[in-house]
Design a protein around this motif. Structure first.
Motif, PDB file in Angstrom:
ATOM      1  N   GLY A  18      22.071  33.674  37.969  1.00 46.58           N
ATOM      2  CA  GLY A  18      20.738  33.926  38.478  1.00 46.58           C
ATOM      3  C   GLY A  18      19.705  33.908  37.376  1.00 46.58           C
ATOM      4  O   GLY A  18      20.027  33.756  36.189  1.00 46.58           O
ATOM      5  N   ASN A  19      18.470  34.057  37.745  1.00 51.80           N
ATOM      6  CA  ASN A  19      17.362  34.110  36.795  1.00 51.80           C
ATOM      7  C   ASN A  19      16.927  35.557  36.609  1.00 51.80           C
ATOM      8  O   ASN A  19      16.771  36.302  37.580  1.00 51.80           O
ATOM      9  N   VAL A  20      16.773  35.951  35.360  1.00 47.65           N
ATOM     10  CA  VAL A  20      16.335  37.306  35.018  1.00 47.65           C
ATOM     11  C   VAL A  20      15.182  37.204  34.020  1.00 47.65           C
ATOM     12  O   VAL A  20      14.996  36.166  33.379  1.00 47.65           O
ATOM     13  N   PRO A  21      14.403  38.247  33.873  1.00 49.94           N
ATOM     14  CA  PRO A  21      13.307  38.202  32.890  1.00 49.94           C
ATOM     15  C   PRO A  21      13.823  37.984  31.475  1.00 49.94           C
ATOM     16  O   PRO A  21      14.898  38.462  31.113  1.00 49.94           O
ATOM     17  N   GLU A  22      13.063  37.256  30.674  1.00 47.34           N
ATOM     18  CA  GLU A  22      13.456  37.038  29.285  1.00 47.34           C
ATOM     19  C   GLU A  22      13.376  38.355  28.510  1.00 47.34           C
ATOM     20  O   GLU A  22      12.415  39.114  28.659  1.00 47.34           O
ATOM     21  N   PRO A  23      14.370  38.658  27.697  1.00 44.16           N
ATOM     22  CA  PRO A  23      14.342  39.895  26.915  1.00 44.16           C
ATOM     23  C   PRO A  23      13.280  39.813  25.811  1.00 44.16           C
ATOM     24  O   PRO A  23      12.947  38.727  25.321  1.00 44.16           O
ATOM     25  N   VAL A  24      12.772  40.962  25.444  1.00 45.93           N
ATOM     26  CA  VAL A  24      11.776  41.045  24.371  1.00 45.93           C
ATOM     27  C   VAL A  24      12.365  41.867  23.231  1.00 45.93           C
ATOM     28  O   VAL A  24      12.847  42.985  23.461  1.00 45.93           O
ATOM     29  N   PRO A  25      12.362  41.341  22.007  1.00 44.69           N
ATOM     30  CA  PRO A  25      12.977  42.093  20.903  1.00 44.69           C
ATOM     31  C   PRO A  25      12.187  43.347  20.564  1.00 44.69           C
ATOM     32  O   PRO A  25      10.966  43.312  20.422  1.00 44.69           O
ATOM     33  N   SER A  26      12.892  44.455  20.436  1.00 45.93           N
ATOM     34  CA  SER A  26      12.275  45.706  20.007  1.00 45.93           C
ATOM     35  C   SER A  26      12.229  45.752  18.483  1.00 45.93           C
ATOM     36  O   SER A  26      12.654  44.819  17.803  1.00 45.93           O
ATOM     37  N   ARG A  27      11.738  46.835  17.956  1.00 43.83           N
ATOM     38  CA  ARG A  27      11.705  47.004  16.506  1.00 43.83           C
ATOM     39  C   ARG A  27      13.125  46.879  15.940  1.00 43.83           C
ATOM     40  O   ARG A  27      14.071  47.470  16.451  1.00 43.83           O
ATOM     41  N   GLY A  28      13.252  46.088  14.885  1.00 38.50           N
ATOM     42  CA  GLY A  28      14.551  45.910  14.255  1.00 38.50           C
ATOM     43  C   GLY A  28      15.458  44.936  14.968  1.00 38.50           C
ATOM     44  O   GLY A  28      16.650  44.872  14.656  1.00 38.50           O
ATOM     45  N   GLU A  29      14.944  44.171  15.910  1.00 42.23           N
ATOM     46  CA  GLU A  29      15.756  43.214  16.648  1.00 42.23           C
ATOM     47  C   GLU A  29      15.219  41.794  16.486  1.00 42.23           C
ATOM     48  O   GLU A  29      14.039  41.594  16.175  1.00 42.23           O
ATOM     49  N   ILE A  30      16.106  40.821  16.713  1.00 38.34           N
ATOM     50  CA  ILE A  30      15.703  39.423  16.787  1.00 38.34           C
ATOM     51  C   ILE A  30      16.040  38.885  18.172  1.00 38.34           C
ATOM     52  O   ILE A  30      16.914  39.415  18.860  1.00 38.34           O
ATOM     53  N   LEU A  31      15.317  37.849  18.568  1.00 39.52           N
ATOM     54  CA  LEU A  31      15.580  37.168  19.837  1.00 39.52           C
ATOM     55  C   LEU A  31      16.257  35.842  19.510  1.00 39.52           C
ATOM     56  O   LEU A  31      15.743  35.053  18.721  1.00 39.52           O
ATOM     57  N   VAL A  32      17.430  35.615  20.092  1.00 34.46           N
ATOM     58  CA  VAL A  32      18.232  34.435  19.786  1.00 34.46           C
ATOM     59  C   VAL A  32      18.365  33.563  21.031  1.00 34.46           C
ATOM     60  O   VAL A  32      18.711  34.059  22.109  1.00 34.46           O
ATOM     61  N   ARG A  33      18.078  32.261  20.873  1.00 31.05           N
ATOM     62  CA  ARG A  33      18.384  31.306  21.934  1.00 31.05           C
ATOM     63  C   ARG A  33      19.843  30.898  21.769  1.00 31.05           C
ATOM     64  O   ARG A  33      20.224  30.340  20.749  1.00 31.05           O
ATOM     65  N   VAL A  34      20.642  31.205  22.761  1.00 29.78           N
ATOM     66  CA  VAL A  34      22.094  31.031  22.668  1.00 29.78           C
ATOM     67  C   VAL A  34      22.466  29.565  22.847  1.00 29.78           C
ATOM     68  O   VAL A  34      22.103  28.932  23.845  1.00 29.78           O
ATOM     69  N   ALA A 102      25.029  38.124  26.077  1.00 32.64           N
ATOM     70  CA  ALA A 102      25.119  36.818  25.432  1.00 32.64           C
ATOM     71  C   ALA A 102      25.471  35.688  26.387  1.00 32.64           C
ATOM     72  O   ALA A 102      25.407  34.528  26.011  1.00 32.64           O
ATOM     73  N   HIS A 103      25.853  36.009  27.638  1.00 31.87           N
ATOM     74  CA  HIS A 103      26.085  34.955  28.620  1.00 31.87           C
ATOM     75  C   HIS A 103      24.762  34.671  29.325  1.00 31.87           C
ATOM     76  O   HIS A 103      24.618  34.827  30.540  1.00 31.87           O
ATOM     77  N   ALA A 104      23.795  34.253  28.526  1.00 34.28           N
ATOM     78  CA  ALA A 104      22.445  33.995  29.003  1.00 34.28           C
ATOM     79  C   ALA A 104      21.760  33.059  28.013  1.00 34.28           C
ATOM     80  O   ALA A 104      22.256  32.814  26.915  1.00 34.28           O
ATOM     81  N   GLU A 105      20.624  32.552  28.395  1.00 28.69           N
ATOM     82  CA  GLU A 105      19.905  31.616  27.525  1.00 28.69           C
ATOM     83  C   GLU A 105      19.336  32.317  26.293  1.00 28.69           C
ATOM     84  O   GLU A 105      19.207  31.705  25.229  1.00 28.69           O
ATOM     85  N   LEU A 106      19.006  33.610  26.443  1.00 32.87           N
ATOM     86  CA  LEU A 106      18.422  34.372  25.347  1.00 32.87           C
ATOM     87  C   LEU A 106      19.103  35.734  25.265  1.00 32.87           C
ATOM     88  O   LEU A 106      19.490  36.316  26.280  1.00 32.87           O
ATOM     89  N   VAL A 107      19.227  36.264  24.040  1.00 31.26           N
ATOM     90  CA  VAL A 107      19.791  37.587  23.850  1.00 31.26           C
ATOM     91  C   VAL A 107      19.058  38.261  22.692  1.00 31.26           C
ATOM     92  O   VAL A 107      18.682  37.603  21.713  1.00 31.26           O
ATOM     93  N   THR A 108      18.801  39.568  22.823  1.00 31.67           N
ATOM     94  CA  THR A 108      18.238  40.328  21.721  1.00 31.67           C
ATOM     95  C   THR A 108      19.362  40.963  20.916  1.00 31.67           C
ATOM     96  O   THR A 108      20.357  41.423  21.477  1.00 31.67           O
ATOM     97  N   VAL A 109      19.171  41.005  19.591  1.00 29.96           N
ATOM     98  CA  VAL A 109      20.232  41.416  18.678  1.00 29.96           C
ATOM     99  C   VAL A 109      19.665  42.357  17.617  1.00 29.96           C
ATOM    100  O   VAL A 109      18.676  42.014  16.961  1.00 29.96           O
TER     101      VAL A 109
END
Length: 334
Positions: A18-34, A102-109
């Motif tokens: 399904g489609n879910v909102p894109e995650p937004v990186p918080s302080r100390g995080e990066i956004l990765v296109r998987v 991580a089973h998504a187009e984007l993941v915050t890390v």
């Protein structure tokens, strides 16, 4: 963004897309296109909710977090406040244990977790399985304090943890006996190539004596080899470590007696507690860069075949890791 979801515990059929909102990186995080992810034992436990301890982590009576997936490789496309260790465009790989996604187009890390730069000459799909099995393997190695010249037996040596453990032990100068139920077709020398000095296939073993004895450490990489079975193989003062809790959580209970057993020079159970930090991630990346460690890949699936990938891993017959490539991997990401 597109993601793999589960709103209830169950088998591979519980997975939907399904489609879910894109995650937004918080302080100390990066956004990765998987670009690539994996299906591993951790993911299967989070999906099924078994053993029961996973429901304590993931939610009761249903999962708190819907997006599956714990291991990934991809490209940094966003930075949270305060991030200086990475930049947009960096290629990274890692493991987000305890916070799937991580089973998504984007993941915050989180940058202080298990994330590291992909070695320069590695494809992203090859780096994706580099962290989950290896960080559990490293925990087993670290807790036993085994080192150059010691002898170790790895039971379940063809799994993700086992293949990583054979390589990490070999890199430390340990003589490894690798035990497996079978070797993959067409790769009869796999474990020898990974650094094992001796290889025992269970179907060919006449009995436990064929494993040898007097080991400094015995590692159970799959949860199928108990301390009771390993004890006769250990030298006095030797250590047993498992990546699994054991029946009824017995490995944790037995580990509580470890200090007394060690003081008396007796064989002991040591329970590994994995470290999820950036220092370990970079160490594993450096081992990969110099060729001392390379995750073994069994099969590769497309993202649309994710249920099939879970079914294959559930069958318990994989060798090393199962990789899943995302649609974005078709673009020029590495």
């Amino acid at each position: 963004m597109r993601a793999a979801l589960r709103v209830r515990y169950g088998g591979p059929e519980a997975i939907s897309f399904g489609n879910v909102p894109e995650p937004v990186p918080s302080r100390g995080e990066i956004l990765v296109r998987v670009a690539a992810t994996t299906v591993n034992r951790t993911d299967c436990a989070y999906r099924s909710g078994r053993p029961w301890i996973n429901r304590v982590v993931c939610g009761w009576p249903r999962p708190r977090v819907q997006v599956l997936g714990s291991e990934y490789a991809g490209v940094v496309v966003g930075l949270g406040e305060g991030v200086e260790a990475f930049a947009v465009g960096d290629r990274v790989f890692g493991f987000v244990d305890g916070r799937p996604g991580a089973h998504a187009e984007l993941v915050t890390v989180p940058v202080n977790g298990l994330v590291a730069p992909v070695p320069g000459n590695w494809e992203l799909a090859d780096a994706a399985p580099g962290m989950e099995g290896a960080h559990y393997a490293h925990a087993c190695l670290r807790v036993t304090n085994i080192g150059p010249g010691d002898r170790a037996l790895v039971h379940g040596a063809t799994g993700a943890i086992g293949t990583a453990l054979v390589q990490l032990l070999h890199a430390e100068g340990v003589q490894v006996t690798a035990v497996c139920d079978r070797l993959p077709p067409g790769r009869p020398d796999l474990l020898t190539e990974l650094g094992a000095a001796h290889v025992v296939q269970l179907r060919d073993a006449a009995g436990r004596t064929s494993f040898g004895s007097g080991f400094d450490a015995v590692f159970d990489a799959t949860g199928h080899f108990s301390f009771a079975a390993a004890r006769p193989l250990l030298r006095p003062g030797g250590s047993y470590s498992s990546s699994d809790l054991g029946r009824g959580g017995q490995n944790i209970l037995l580990a509580t007696a470890g200090p007394m057993a060690r003081a008396l020079g007796r064989r002991q159970v040591l329970f590994p507690l994995p470290q999820g930090n950036a220092a370990l991630a970079r160490h594993l990346g450096q081992l990969m860069d110099r060729g001392a460690y390379r995750p073994v890949v069994d099969r590769t699936f497309d993202f649309d075949e994710l249920r099939e990938a879970y079914t294959y891993v559930d069958a318990g017959r994989k060798v090393g890791n199962v990789v899943v490539t995302m649609p974005a991997a078709g673009r020029n990401l590495g």
